[in-house]
Design a protein around this motif. Structure first.
Motif, PDB file in Angstrom:
ATOM      1  N   GLY A 105       0.837  -1.222  -0.055  1.00  0.00           N
ATOM      2  CA  GLY A 105       0.119  -0.362  -0.427  1.00  0.00           C
ATOM      3  C   GLY A 105       0.733   1.120  -0.149  1.00  0.00           C
ATOM      4  O   GLY A 105       0.153   2.218   0.786  1.00  0.00           O
ATOM      5  N   MET A 106       1.855   1.168  -0.767  1.00  0.00           N
ATOM      6  CA  MET A 106       2.405   1.981  -0.595  1.00  0.00           C
ATOM      7  C   MET A 106       1.994   3.588  -1.489  1.00  0.00           C
ATOM      8  O   MET A 106       2.701   4.733  -1.437  1.00  0.00           O
ATOM      9  CB  MET A 106       4.367   2.208  -0.588  1.00  0.00           C
ATOM     10  CG  MET A 106       5.530   3.699  -0.645  1.00  0.00           C
ATOM     11  SD  MET A 106       7.177   2.694  -1.085  1.00  0.00           S
ATOM     12  CE  MET A 106       7.124   1.929   1.204  1.00  0.00           C
ATOM     13  N   ARG A 107       1.939   2.706  -2.585  1.00  0.00           N
ATOM     14  CA  ARG A 107       1.583   3.808  -3.634  1.00  0.00           C
ATOM     15  C   ARG A 107       0.406   4.985  -3.064  1.00  0.00           C
ATOM     16  O   ARG A 107       0.908   6.557  -3.462  1.00  0.00           O
ATOM     17  CB  ARG A 107       0.797   3.291  -5.028  1.00  0.00           C
ATOM     18  CG  ARG A 107       1.961   2.896  -5.653  1.00  0.00           C
ATOM     19  CD  ARG A 107       0.908   2.302  -7.209  1.00  0.00           C
ATOM     20  NE  ARG A 107       1.946   2.401  -8.049  1.00  0.00           N
ATOM     21  CZ  ARG A 107       1.805   1.782  -9.431  1.00  0.00           C
ATOM     22  NH1 ARG A 107       0.874   2.702 -10.097  1.00  0.00           N
ATOM     23  NH2 ARG A 107       2.691   1.344 -10.012  1.00  0.00           N
ATOM     24  N   GLU A 108      -0.581   4.680  -2.237  1.00  0.00           N
ATOM     25  CA  GLU A 108      -1.439   5.662  -1.686  1.00  0.00           C
ATOM     26  C   GLU A 108      -1.188   6.560  -0.703  1.00  0.00           C
ATOM     27  O   GLU A 108      -1.881   7.707  -0.237  1.00  0.00           O
ATOM     28  CB  GLU A 108      -2.935   4.837  -0.707  1.00  0.00           C
ATOM     29  CG  GLU A 108      -3.434   3.872  -2.254  1.00  0.00           C
ATOM     30  CD  GLU A 108      -3.028   2.639  -2.728  1.00  0.00           C
ATOM     31  OE1 GLU A 108      -1.427   2.614  -2.255  1.00  0.00           O
ATOM     32  OE2 GLU A 108      -3.185   2.241  -4.064  1.00  0.00           O
ATOM     33  N   VAL A 109       0.248   6.313  -0.390  1.00  0.00           N
ATOM     34  CA  VAL A 109       0.843   7.029   1.160  1.00  0.00           C
ATOM     35  C   VAL A 109       1.974   7.352   0.571  1.00  0.00           C
ATOM     36  O   VAL A 109       2.810   8.546   0.734  1.00  0.00           O
ATOM     37  CB  VAL A 109       0.789   6.962   2.278  1.00  0.00           C
ATOM     38  CG1 VAL A 109      -0.227   5.944   2.894  1.00  0.00           C
ATOM     39  CG2 VAL A 109       2.086   5.238   2.177  1.00  0.00           C
TER      40      VAL A 109
END
Length: 254
Positions: A195-199
């Protein structure tokens, strides 16, 4: 005849020029007002977290370029969403391993806000060295080469080559080099999975074509930066364990 010279007292007295009381009071009051205004401004900035705003001293008096709405890119500003990412990546309690400022710094690229809120280049440089070292150690301790050596046929002249447990993994460094394991494609896929793309905070060159803007490199840099930040805040032992369990193990290196 000797002439008598009468000594007369010195009539001219040098007076020191001193500022009047009014001038001194005006200067004192202006200094007090300036210091008070500075202290109030500093207090207001201290109340705001550093990651959430750009300091006024770093802003130009007027924009040098008119904003283009087609290039606007929204990045995450929700601390709860960032904490959920760290818990998903590092496990339970991952949001408490780093301070709030460092958590934002580790996922901030220098393209975001022109680097005025800090960026993660130095943390990524340190984290990459840690992950590379742990990958080499994992390859040295891998039993794959030792198993393959036992399955090979013995030489025709019945000679037994020298073998030692400490040397069994050396061939892994050449048959499976680090450059083929820690690729940007594999690391960016892992970062996307957690989930790094979202943050992640960055400014792509092409808003509608993130792959052409180098998002794989940005994701890999942020992944390295998190490892570097953990090493500085929690110590090398914790960072090594995170690198092995959360990055190398999902990549199939253990």
């Amino acid at each position: 005849m000797a002439s008598r010279t009468a000594t007369r007292p010195l009539q001219c007295v040098i007076k020191r020029v001193r500022p009047s009381c009014e001038c001194a009071s005006v200067q004192t009051s202006s200094l007090r007002q300036f210091s008070a205004s500075r202290s109030r401004a500093e207090q207001s900035e201290v109340q705001r977290p550093r990651w959430s705003y750009t300091p006024e001293e770093m802003k130009a008096p007027y924009p040098w370029k008119s904003p283009d709405p087609s290039k606007a890119f929204h990045c995450n500003e929700d601390p709860d969403k960032l904490d959920r990412f760290y818990n998903n990546f590092l496990g339970r309690g991952g949001d408490t391993m780093l301070s709030d400022e460092v958590k934002w710094l580790a996922i901030t690229h220098k393209s975001f806000d022109q680097g005025r809120r800090g960026f993660n280049d130095r943390l990524a440089f340190f984290g990459r060295r840690i992950l590379t070292l742990q990958t080499n150690l994992a390859l040295l301790n891998s039993p794959t080469i030792a198993t393959r050596m036992h399955t090979n046929e013995s030489p025709s002249d019945d000679r037994t080559p020298f073998s030692h447990p400490a040397l069994e993994g050396l061939e892994n460094l050449s048959s499976a080099p680090v450059g083929e394991i820690l690729t940007k494609e594999k690391l960016s896929a892992l970062a996307t999975q957690v989930g790094m793309r979202e943050v992640m905070r960055w400014q792509p060159r092409l808003v509608h074509k993130l792959d052409h803007s180098g998002i794989d490199v940005i994701l890999t840099t942020c992944l390295y930066a998190i490892i570097g930040a953990i090493s500085l805040h929690r110590g090398g032992a914790v960072a090594n364990e995170i690198a092995r369990e959360k990055i190398l193990k999902p990549l199939g290196v253990s």
